[in-house]
Design an enzyme around this catalytic site. Sequence first.
Site, PDB file in Angstrom:
ATOM      1  N   LYS A 201       0.701  18.848   9.815  1.00  0.00           N
ATOM      2  CA  LYS A 201       1.406  17.644  10.265  1.00  0.00           C
ATOM      3  C   LYS A 201       1.787  17.749  11.736  1.00  0.00           C
ATOM      4  O   LYS A 201       1.658  16.770  12.491  1.00  0.00           O
ATOM      5  CB  LYS A 201       2.646  17.416   9.397  1.00  0.00           C
TER       6      LYS A 201
ATOM      7  N   GLU B 134       0.815  -1.211   0.000  1.00  0.00           N
ATOM      8  CA  GLU B 134       0.000   0.000   0.000  1.00  0.00           C
ATOM      9  C   GLU B 134       0.853   1.267   0.000  1.00  0.00           C
ATOM     10  O   GLU B 134       0.440   2.303  -0.542  1.00  0.00           O
ATOM     11  CB  GLU B 134      -0.956   0.005   1.193  1.00  0.00           C
TER      12      GLU B 134
END
Length: 795
Positions: free
Chosen positions: A764, A485
């Site tokens: 973030k 992924e």
Amino acid sequence: MLSGRMALEKQSDCIQINHERTDHHIPLLGNIDTQLAEMKEETQIKQETVPEMIDTSEEDLLFENKYTEDQMKNPVMVLNEKIKELDFIVEEDESSTPPDNILFKATVELADKTYHAQGANKKTAKSRVAVLILKKVFNVEMPDPEDLKDHIYKLEMRRLGVKRPSSYESYQISKRMKMTTVQPKNAVATLNELKPGLEYTLVEQSGQVHCPTFVIEVEMNGSKHQGSGSSKKKAKLEAAENAMRSLIQMPNPDKTGFAASGPQYIDFSRDYGPGPKVITGTGPSTNSNGTNTSSNIPPLTVPQPLKSGKKLKQPQDDKPVSVEGKNPISVLHEINKDCKYQCMSETGQAHTKQFVMMIEINGEKFQASGRSKKLAKTRLAQSVLAKKFDIHMTAQPETQPVGGEVLLPPEIADSVSRLVLEKFNTLTDDGQSTYARKKVLAGIVMTRETVDEFSEVICIATGTKCISGEYMSNQGLCVNDCHAEILARRCLIRYLYQQLELHLDPSTAETSIFAKKPNSGFQLKPEIQFHLYISTSPCGDARIFSPHEKDENPNGSLDEHQNRKSRGVLRTKIESGEGTIPVRGQGVVQTWDGVLQGERLLTMSCSDKLCKWNALGIQGALLSHFVDPVYLSSIIVGSLYHGEHMTRAMYGRVEALEGLLSAPYKVNKPLLSGITSPISRHPSKTPGYSVNWITGNTGLEVLSCTTGKQEDGKASHISKQSMYQAFNKLWGHLPTIINLGEPLKPFKLYSEAKTAATYYQLAKQDLYRSFSSNDLGSWIKKPLEQDEFELVPTG
């Protein structure tokens, strides 16, 4: 032959026990004392009626010599040993004449052929069709179930010292002829004589598979009467009893009802709900309490099951169809008996087969795929039931999809899975390629408007390992994380760069999936959606559960340990291995020299990275200079899917950030779903390579999981260095989200370009603080030296 006879004698012991437990039904009419006296007299007559003593017939000896012990086994069990998971469809034969002559027909489809057999009951019908298949397909001769039953009964008579006529049927006839008392008729037969032509309708089927409850209704003189029971026969009998009570006016209806129905009892082996369910006859005349005044029927109280089966109207004859305890193939066969399944294609190696099945209903064709023909048929039937008849087969709560923010069709999970698997089979020559071996497969599908018409597989990747610490690159030439992924996301970023490059030429700008914003930068066109498929749940928090422990607690939650300390914590992957471990302590810092000296290189788990992408977007820091965040619309898992754990791992543990992240960042909540036919687990050795592919490429790129580079030592097209080169092609030529002044100066280091994405970096930091404040651990970063590299000129 002696061992075969001993086996038959053991079976006859069981039959003797069953005969001793035969129940007698108490009829409705007459006084209960009189009925008990008649039953006592009947029992005495039976005891006096003993068959004549005769010698063992020659037919019995021939039967024993003809069949071996193995041939006298249950034919259904013998057939199941040869063909696993065979589907028996048993239904009432249309040629039978109920209620006196009910026949059942068993149907089995095998190797494009259909086999039928009839029987007086469902068990006999299944046994006879099994005998037929064993004879036709495997050339195995087995006795007819009724003949075997007759032979076992003869053995029992001889064992008891009683010799009887040559056949079981003749013995029954002679026994009835010697009885002077006429057998009482049950309520169904009596009611049929009084009111011939009455129709019994199944209105509800509820309860679990091992203990169902049926409700049958009969309409008489404009009044409806219901009955319930653990079988259709018992429910039909009770409905007839209720109807009979409405015909007879008794001075004390309460006592009459008790005498007719017998003593009540509670079955403690069944799963009952919190309260009783009252079933009464319903007619046109009711009082204020809702009871039927025309018949003065006392209500009968029956247990209420915990879960009710879904009642659905059958389109063909408007009869109710219950899906409780049935597979989709059987339900579709009940609705449309003329449907035929066709195998359109068969691809892959023996251990990775992929079948595509097709069915046509009313001129409309449907297709579905699976790793076996049966699973493909099941998936196809389930899809047809949902699309054509609006019948959605129930599933365990933990396997149900978790709805996303964008409305998506329910079949999208299977469509995305099928597209990715088909593309991978194409790239690996139907599984014949050396690099077809895999443990985890991931892919991203892009849709425009609808899933079926405008779908395109953007990228494919496999892999389950991370590089060894000694192969770290300070030039950005290796890929650190080779999990499927993660590679698929890096391939998608590469594709996004290609789409932005189309805006460098005005003639191709319209074909890009990005649209220019009025002020600055670009945004994804509204009809574009990205769907991530992973063949198993991502490593880390989403996979920390036991797939076979699904006990539901009284509070309704599937997870009895939601407050475990391990729930939601950040986890890291093991260097050059598989699996994850929780983050230990706060503020762990990795250093370049420490890793080279032998300290393990830590990489955040896939669950944690997916959670990060659902907050910051999948585009990363560099692309954030040009485009708004790009979020996934769905995450499809091929196996080990658990809705509650996936929800927590993907975005549930950072939901506190909702409204706190500065626009355009948000907590994205994609659709989370498993597939109709989950992929089975195949223990095998993990390949030492991973592969990736992006649309437009001719073949697969193969990376070594140890070095993070191609087998010839070249850097991957999805490495940090390659991404930095693509970024510099756009920098200074396309407008950015933040106006940094003109002209734009090129960045010297890769790390400087990432840090300059101000909004992305602020979001973030908010995400990392959220993890720490909720005691979920601190995000572990790679050594700083990894990102402090310059652009390498391409030769």
